[in-house]
Enzyme design. Sequence first.
Site, PDB file in Angstrom:
ATOM      1  N   CYS A 124      -5.174 -12.140   0.312  1.00  0.00           N
ATOM      2  CA  CYS A 124      -6.125 -11.848   1.383  1.00  0.00           C
ATOM      3  C   CYS A 124      -7.515 -12.197   0.845  1.00  0.00           C
ATOM      4  CB  CYS A 124      -6.036 -10.382   1.796  1.00  0.00           C
ATOM      5  SG  CYS A 124      -6.761  -9.292   0.589  1.00  0.00           S
ATOM      6  N   ARG A 128      -3.376 -10.559  -4.599  1.00  0.00           N
ATOM      7  CA  ARG A 128      -2.573  -9.416  -4.146  1.00  0.00           C
ATOM      8  C   ARG A 128      -1.065  -9.605  -4.420  1.00  0.00           C
ATOM      9  NH1 ARG A 128      -5.776  -6.568  -0.476  1.00  0.00           N
ATOM     10  NH2 ARG A 128      -4.584  -4.762  -1.097  1.00  0.00           N
ATOM     11  N   ARG A 162      -9.792  -2.290  11.568  1.00  0.00           N
ATOM     12  CA  ARG A 162      -8.575  -1.993  10.798  1.00  0.00           C
ATOM     13  C   ARG A 162      -8.701  -0.685  10.040  1.00  0.00           C
ATOM     14  NH1 ARG A 162      -6.333  -6.700   7.247  1.00  0.00           N
ATOM     15  NH2 ARG A 162      -4.911  -4.960   6.920  1.00  0.00           N
ATOM     16  N   ASP A 192     -12.695   0.647  -3.127  1.00  0.00           N
ATOM     17  CA  ASP A 192     -12.933   0.610  -1.677  1.00  0.00           C
ATOM     18  C   ASP A 192     -14.303   1.145  -1.286  1.00  0.00           C
ATOM     19  OD1 ASP A 192      -9.486   1.316  -0.667  1.00  0.00           O
ATOM     20  OD2 ASP A 192     -10.476  -0.461  -1.476  1.00  0.00           O
ATOM     21  N   LYS A 230      -6.133   6.177   6.441  1.00  0.00           N
ATOM     22  CA  LYS A 230      -5.320   4.984   6.698  1.00  0.00           C
ATOM     23  C   LYS A 230      -4.336   4.764   5.556  1.00  0.00           C
ATOM     24  CE  LYS A 230      -7.111   0.785   5.675  1.00  0.00           C
ATOM     25  NZ  LYS A 230      -6.282  -0.053   4.779  1.00  0.00           N
ATOM     26  N   ASN A 231      -4.826   4.892   4.304  1.00  0.00           N
ATOM     27  CA  ASN A 231      -3.983   4.536   3.151  1.00  0.00           C
ATOM     28  C   ASN A 231      -3.019   5.629   2.730  1.00  0.00           C
ATOM     29  OD1 ASN A 231      -5.169   2.075   3.267  1.00  0.00           O
ATOM     30  ND2 ASN A 231      -6.493   2.371   1.489  1.00  0.00           N
TER      31      ASN A 231
END
Length: 421
Positions: free
Chosen positions: A117, A122, A400, A308, A22-23
């Site tokens: 978030c 952030r 997500r 993460d 995803k990243n």
Amino acid sequence: MDKLIITGGARLDGEIRISGAKNAALPILAATLLADGPVTVGNLPHLHDITTMIELFGRMGIEPVIDEKLAVEIDPRTIKTLVAPYELVKTMRASILVLGPMVARFGKAEVALPGGCAIGSRPVDLHIRGLEAMGAKIEVESGYIKAEAPEGGLRGAHFFFDTVSVTGTENIMMAAALAKGRSVLQNAAREPEVVDLANFINAMGGKVQGAGTDTIIIDGVERLASATYRVMPDRIETGTYLVAAAVTGGRVKVKDTDPTILEAVLEKLKEAGAELTTGEDWIELDMHGKRPKAVNLRTAPYPAFPTDMQAQFISLNAIAEGTGAVIETIFENRFMHVYEMHRMGAQIQVEGNTAIVTGVPALKGAPVMATDLRASASLVLSALVAEGDTLIDRIYHIDRGYECIEEKLQMLGAIIRRVPG
Ligand code: EPZ
């Protein structure tokens, strides 16, 4: 809102395929805006965040074409508006990644300021300062970042990142790819996803050197051409399924991945008592039915232990032998999963940026709530090993970042099902 119901106790055993990262996919999709022709990106994970990025392109007038293998072709020449609206940006902070490419390629951009978030404030000050260093005029007003390139376009600059920032590095690297002259980024992020983006820019004819180190040199070029590219595997999804096998005392072989991009995580899994074997594009973890041992860890920028994966290792420590200290140095509020795990009987004490986790022989299933992407993954892991049923609410967070999580876990023997909410 959909929910997941998991009945704990099954020892996972099996093989699964890892999806595209995803990243890496998000900055690479943003970088397609730099090209002066159609670009095709493959191995995209089927995730809500990817859909959001494609929807954002649609709002800007770019109609991505999705082929039968779910590769996406994007032709930035069809862009009609240079505005990334708040109602999309607020659902995905990574939308900020279109800022650099739009200013570099089209001379201006209006991108909604991403809010904070669940895990922290952030800020995006480094993204803004980096573009200003390249001559962009930037105003932040009524919730939007309004940026304009100087006469003649962005100019190469020497920029030092006060804090290591992954998307900050990516945004400035993309802008520099079409700037006039050389840019040098210092204290740059070294994540593998930054390297994947650099490789993609070079595949379009860019001149990026040093990605993966803390100093990246970019020589701007006149134009970037069409290209076809395949996104790298997801190292966090890889780590998450390895921990799923570790907490259940089981065995998993993860395929289509890369053992060299998560070495800090593999070291901690070995410390926890896992037997690991690796090949060029696969990793096998076997606990031989044993309960993991608690580990101490401290998150930090790559190649150190990734933030993460912090929540997932709290789940591992929660049922491990012994006590482990987990220190979170990247985000200021990334322990919310702890308070949900308390509901399952976890013994965890949070003091500032440290969580002291004392393993218990068994957790108890309970209704819990997902708060952010990786926190929700850690609740799934705890539920896999808890006694009884766990109901996880707000699992849109999971969708997500984890493609088909219940199908992949079912293939490993987990008792898990989605309840449409
Ligand atoms: C990226 O976020 C990832 N997201 C995050 O993954 C990941 O947790 C994070 O990097 C750290 O590895 C994507 O790549 C899309 P940062 P990013 O800028 O770039 C401070 C997930 O779960 N900072 O590296 O937003 C910031 O406050 C997500 O997939 C500034 O001060 O993170 C933080 O303390 C969650 N000013 C630190 O830098 C800035 O302008 C690192 O943040 C930017 C960041």
